[in-house]
Design an enzyme around this catalytic site. Sequence first.
Site: not given
Length: 540
Positions: A204, A207, A279
Site C-alpha cells: 500500500n 509501505e 486481500d
Amino acid sequence: MNADLPTLLEAFPDLRVAVVGEAMLDSYLAGSAERLCREAPVPIVTLGGRTDAPGGAANTAANLRALGARVSFLSVVGADESGARVLAALERAGVPTEDVLEARGRRTLTKTRVLAEGQMVVRFDEGDQGPVDADIEDRLIERLTSLYHRCQAIIVSDYGYGVLTPRLQAVLQELQARLPRVLVVDARDLAGYRRVGVTAVKPNYAEAVRLLGELPHAGVRERVAQVAAGGERLLELTNARIVALTLDTDGSIVFERGRPAYRTYARPTSHSRAAGAGDTYVSALALALAAGATTPAAAELAAAAAAIVVAKDGTSTCSRRDLREHLLAGDKALGPERVAERAAFYHRLGRRIVFTNGCFDILHRGHITYLNRAKALGDVLVVGVNSDAGVQRLKGPDRPINALEDRLQVLSALSCIDHIVAFDEDTPVELIRAIRPDVYVKGGDYTRERLPEASVVEALGGEVQILPYVEDRSTTNVIARVRAKHDDGDGRRAWDGRPRRRDDAPDRSRPVHGEPVVRRAAAASSGGAPGGADRGTEAR
C-alpha cells in the site's frame, strides 16, 4: 491468454492456489447506544449481535474460494475459542481447514470491532505475534512443500506475526527456484522477499514510501507523483516483476519491468466500515496472472473486485458471480443528452473534464497508454467513439473490424474511462459543444492545425493537448499483420472485413481460413501498456 475480462473468470475454477500467512478472526459486536456512561464520557453500547469473519490471510483464502478457485490455506491458530471461530468461519466460506495447524498455548490473532448504530466505536486487538515454535515450523514447512507442487499460484500474506519464519521463507525460495509458480506477496517487509523469486508484490502507499525511505505526502496528486517517480526503485528493491501499489480510494498504480506504469481508478464511496479490500485485490490479481492475463487486465480485474468489497459491510469477499455482474453491468455508455447533463454536473462541482475521441477498432497497448495519459490530465475522462457508419466513411468499406456495441464494451472495461458516448458525425464538434471539456486530447501524429475542432474547444475556454505518439502501435499495422498471416493460397483474403456481431459466428464444423480473432477487453493488449495512440482517425 488474450480474453475479455468476464471470459477470464471462466479459468478461475481450474486453478489451485495456496495461501500462506497469519489467520485472524475479525469479530463485529453490534448494538445500540442511547446514553453516556457516568464513569467517563463514552457511550454505553447495548450489544445485540455478533458476526465473525475470516481475517488477515484467512480473508485472502476466503476471497479466492469466492472467486471460484480451489484453495489450500496454510496457517496457525491457537487452541482457543477464537481459533475455533476462525475455523468455523473458514468452513462457512468453503475453505478447507486441514492445513490450518493448531498450536497449544498460542492465542489466536483477533480483531474485535464494537459498532453502535452502525458506527464503529472502538477496535481492540489480541493474540500472540511472536514466531511459532520449532515443532509447528517443521509441520508448516512439510505442508508447504507438499502443497507447492499441486498449485499454479502461491499467495504469501505476511503480517509479520510469526508464521512466515526465515526458515519457511528459505524453503519457499528453494521451491520457487526449482519450479517457478506465480508467486504474489503481500507483506509488511517486502524487501525480505527480494531473493524468493516473486512474481508480484502488493504494497500500500505507506509501505511503499517506507520502502523508498521517503516521507508520506498528503495530497492525491502529490502521492501519485511520488510513487510514480519511485516505480523503478520499487521494482529493484523488491526484485519483483510486478509492483501493484494500492492507493486506497485513489485506485492503484502498477509497475512492470520493461513497461510503462499502468493506473487503475477507484470509484468514490462513502462507506466507512469496509475491511480487507487489499486481500480481495491480491486474490483477484494472483488468479488473473495465473490464468495468463496481461498485467493491465489483471490490475483492472483486481480493482473491480476490490471496488465490490468496499461497497459492503465489514470484512467481506467478492464472488465470481458478483464480479461478472459488475463487469457486465457497469455500462459507461451514455447518449449525447445524458453525457451533456453529466458534464454540466461535473462543471458545477469544479471537476476538470478531459475529452478524446476515436474509432478504437482493435484495442491495443497504444490505446491503453494513451487513455491513461489522457485521464491523468484531469478528473473525468469522456471518450467519444465513431459509429460504424462514421468509421466506414473515415477508414473505408472494410472497417470497422468490430461493431460499435463491441467497441463500447471493450472500452467500458478500462477503469480510466468515466463515460463513453457514440457519435455519427465525421468530427466530434457537436459533442465538444455539449460537453465543454477543459482539455481536448489527441495523439502525437496530429498537430493543432489539423484539428478543426480545436478552435471550438478553445472558444469554449478549454485547451488542446497533443500526447506523444510511439511508432508501431496502430490498428492499421495490426490489421496489416493479420491480413499478411491469413492470405489464402492465391493471395485472396477469405475475411470480408465487415464488423462481426454476435449473430455472425462462423460455422465451426468446417475450417475458416483468414478469420481474425478480435478480443473485446483490456486484456486484448499483448502485454503491458506502452506506446501512443493510433495513426489517422484511429487516434481520435
